[in-house]
Design a protein around this motif. Sequence first.
Motif, short mmCIF file in Angstrom:
data_model
loop_
_atom_site.label_atom_id
_atom_site.label_comp_id
_atom_site.label_asym_id
_atom_site.label_seq_id
_atom_site.Cartn_x
_atom_site.Cartn_y
_atom_site.Cartn_z
N LYS A 268 -15.42 -7.45 6.88
CA LYS A 268 -16.20 -6.28 7.30
C LYS A 268 -15.29 -5.20 7.86
CE LYS A 268 -20.20 -5.03 10.17
NZ LYS A 268 -19.57 -3.99 10.99
N ALA A 269 -14.31 -5.61 8.67
CA ALA A 269 -13.37 -4.65 9.24
C ALA A 269 -12.53 -3.98 8.15
CB ALA A 269 -12.46 -5.35 10.25
N LEU A 270 -12.14 -4.74 7.15
CA LEU A 270 -11.35 -4.17 6.05
C LEU A 270 -12.17 -3.17 5.25
CD1 LEU A 270 -9.52 -7.41 4.87
CD2 LEU A 270 -8.43 -5.38 5.84
N LYS A 271 -13.44 -3.48 5.02
CA LYS A 271 -14.31 -2.56 4.27
C LYS A 271 -14.46 -1.22 4.98
CE LYS A 271 -17.19 -6.06 1.99
NZ LYS A 271 -18.52 -6.69 1.95
N GLU A 272 -14.37 -1.24 6.30
CA GLU A 272 -14.54 -0.03 7.11
C GLU A 272 -13.23 0.75 7.25
OE1 GLU A 272 -16.13 -1.65 10.69
OE2 GLU A 272 -18.15 -1.95 9.86
N SER A 273 -12.12 0.21 6.71
CA SER A 273 -10.81 0.86 6.83
C SER A 273 -10.63 1.86 5.69
CB SER A 273 -9.70 -0.19 6.77
OG SER A 273 -9.85 -1.13 7.82
N ASN A 274 -10.10 3.03 6.01
CA ASN A 274 -9.98 4.07 4.98
C ASN A 274 -8.80 3.86 4.03
OD1 ASN A 274 -7.79 4.77 6.57
ND2 ASN A 274 -8.75 6.61 7.43
N TRP A 275 -8.00 2.81 4.26
CA TRP A 275 -6.88 2.53 3.38
C TRP A 275 -7.16 1.36 2.44
CZ3 TRP A 275 -6.05 -2.20 5.51
CH2 TRP A 275 -6.24 -2.33 6.89
N VAL A 276 -8.37 0.83 2.48
CA VAL A 276 -8.74 -0.27 1.59
C VAL A 276 -9.63 0.25 0.47
CG1 VAL A 276 -10.09 -2.42 1.43
CG2 VAL A 276 -8.53 -2.06 3.36
N ASP A 277 -9.29 -0.12 -0.75
CA ASP A 277 -10.07 0.30 -1.91
C ASP A 277 -11.27 -0.62 -2.15
OD1 ASP A 277 -10.47 1.94 -4.30
OD2 ASP A 277 -9.97 0.11 -5.40
N ALA A 278 -11.04 -1.94 -2.04
CA ALA A 278 -12.12 -2.89 -2.32
C ALA A 278 -11.85 -4.21 -1.62
CB ALA A 278 -12.26 -3.10 -3.82
N VAL A 279 -12.92 -4.90 -1.27
CA VAL A 279 -12.85 -6.25 -0.71
C VAL A 279 -13.72 -7.15 -1.58
CG1 VAL A 279 -13.25 -7.72 1.30
CG2 VAL A 279 -12.54 -5.33 1.63
N GLU A 280 -13.14 -8.26 -2.03
CA GLU A 280 -13.92 -9.21 -2.83
C GLU A 280 -15.06 -9.80 -1.98
OE1 GLU A 280 -13.65 -9.97 -5.95
OE2 GLU A 280 -11.61 -9.48 -6.59
N PRO A 281 -16.18 -10.15 -2.59
CA PRO A 281 -17.25 -10.82 -1.85
C PRO A 281 -16.69 -12.06 -1.13
CG PRO A 281 -18.02 -10.24 -4.04
CD PRO A 281 -16.54 -9.95 -4.01
N ILE A 282 -17.13 -12.28 0.11
CA ILE A 282 -16.59 -13.36 0.93
C ILE A 282 -17.66 -14.43 1.12
CG2 ILE A 282 -15.61 -13.98 3.18
CD1 ILE A 282 -14.76 -10.93 3.31
N LEU A 336 -8.40 -7.78 14.56
CA LEU A 336 -9.33 -6.65 14.45
C LEU A 336 -8.79 -5.42 15.17
CD1 LEU A 336 -12.72 -8.51 15.03
CD2 LEU A 336 -11.72 -7.81 12.85
N GLU A 337 -8.16 -5.64 16.32
CA GLU A 337 -7.59 -4.53 17.09
C GLU A 337 -6.46 -3.86 16.30
OE1 GLU A 337 -5.30 -3.82 21.38
OE2 GLU A 337 -6.26 -5.75 20.94
N VAL A 338 -5.59 -4.66 15.67
CA VAL A 338 -4.49 -4.11 14.90
C VAL A 338 -5.01 -3.36 13.67
CG1 VAL A 338 -2.51 -4.73 13.45
CG2 VAL A 338 -2.80 -5.80 15.69
N LEU A 339 -5.99 -3.91 12.99
CA LEU A 339 -6.54 -3.26 11.79
C LEU A 339 -7.12 -1.89 12.15
CD1 LEU A 339 -8.30 -6.22 9.93
CD2 LEU A 339 -6.11 -5.17 9.39
#
Length: 344
Positions: A268-282, A336-339
């Motif tokens: 969820k945190a990765l999906k909210e990051s502006n440098w991530v294009d896509a996250v596979e379903p988890i 999460l804090e680092v991301l």
Amino acid sequence: MKKTEINLISDTITRPTKEMLSFMMEAEVGDDVFHSDPTVIELQKKVSSIFGVESALFFPSGTMANQTAIKLHTQPSDQLICDKYSHVYNYESGGASFHSGVSCKLIDGNRGMFKAQQLEGMIHDPDKYYLPMTRLVVVENTTNKGGGACWDYDELVRIKKVCKDNNLRYHLDGARIFNALVAKKEDPKLYGKLFDTISVCLSKGLGAPIGSLLLSSEENIQRAIRIRKLFGGGMRQVGYLAAAGIYALDHHIDRLKEDHRRAAIIGKALKESNWVDAVEPIETNIVIFQLKEGLDENKFMELLEAHEIKLISMGEGKLRVVTHLEFDDEMLDRVLEVLKKIDF
């Protein structure tokens, strides 16, 4: 592993807990080559009972267990069918061709999973003598390269029918089968009834230091003993390691849902990051994500390592995070804090 380091490369990096080590040191052992190690015998009976199969055999690695299954079911010049993401094809050093002289025919599935209908179109007509003889179908649950995806059981049943109709053997690479069973709330005995052979790993999510088992009929396991020896897998007082597997099965299955929960939070945190294009379903404990085009994945991993967080590249621009026994909520908060702080 450093105390302050957060290692999310794999769930294989875990070390035995103090309780597991204590249980290991109290194991009664013998010479397993002479079938006289009582703790190994107990582990084999325990796992075969869990899956409702006749017999099981302890191996030093999942790769050896998988390669033994392939050799059990095939002859040189035969062909096995698997997904293009399959571990037996991608990550076992070409063992199928080296040990068994077989080729792999790859299905272009979805996240390491394919449909029965796709399989039907890949099977060679046995009357066409100039084509390799199709003998074996291999599926992997959960799929490693597919991001910890879990197969739909009904699809596995449909694949079984195709195998039966075409006189094919059916092997399950169950490296993370317990993650799938916990996530899907399924009975392992359903899988025991479905497959001709199953490999089960103890050193991934379950946290044992080493070991896998091959499950099958008593006849197949007697043949597998010879193949394991041929591959150099005969072991002596290995009950100390088998005890770790027994402890893991008794204490570390239910807690897998915690690994799944933490993986979902990271996703969820990765999906909210502006440098991530896509996250596979988890679905389980593996998170695979892709950086936006033009971003350097090696530089990204270096940024994380500066904060003592390690993950791994899966190739094709994909990065992988794997949660595990040694990754707790305090570590999760740090990640999460680092991301949130990364400006990439």
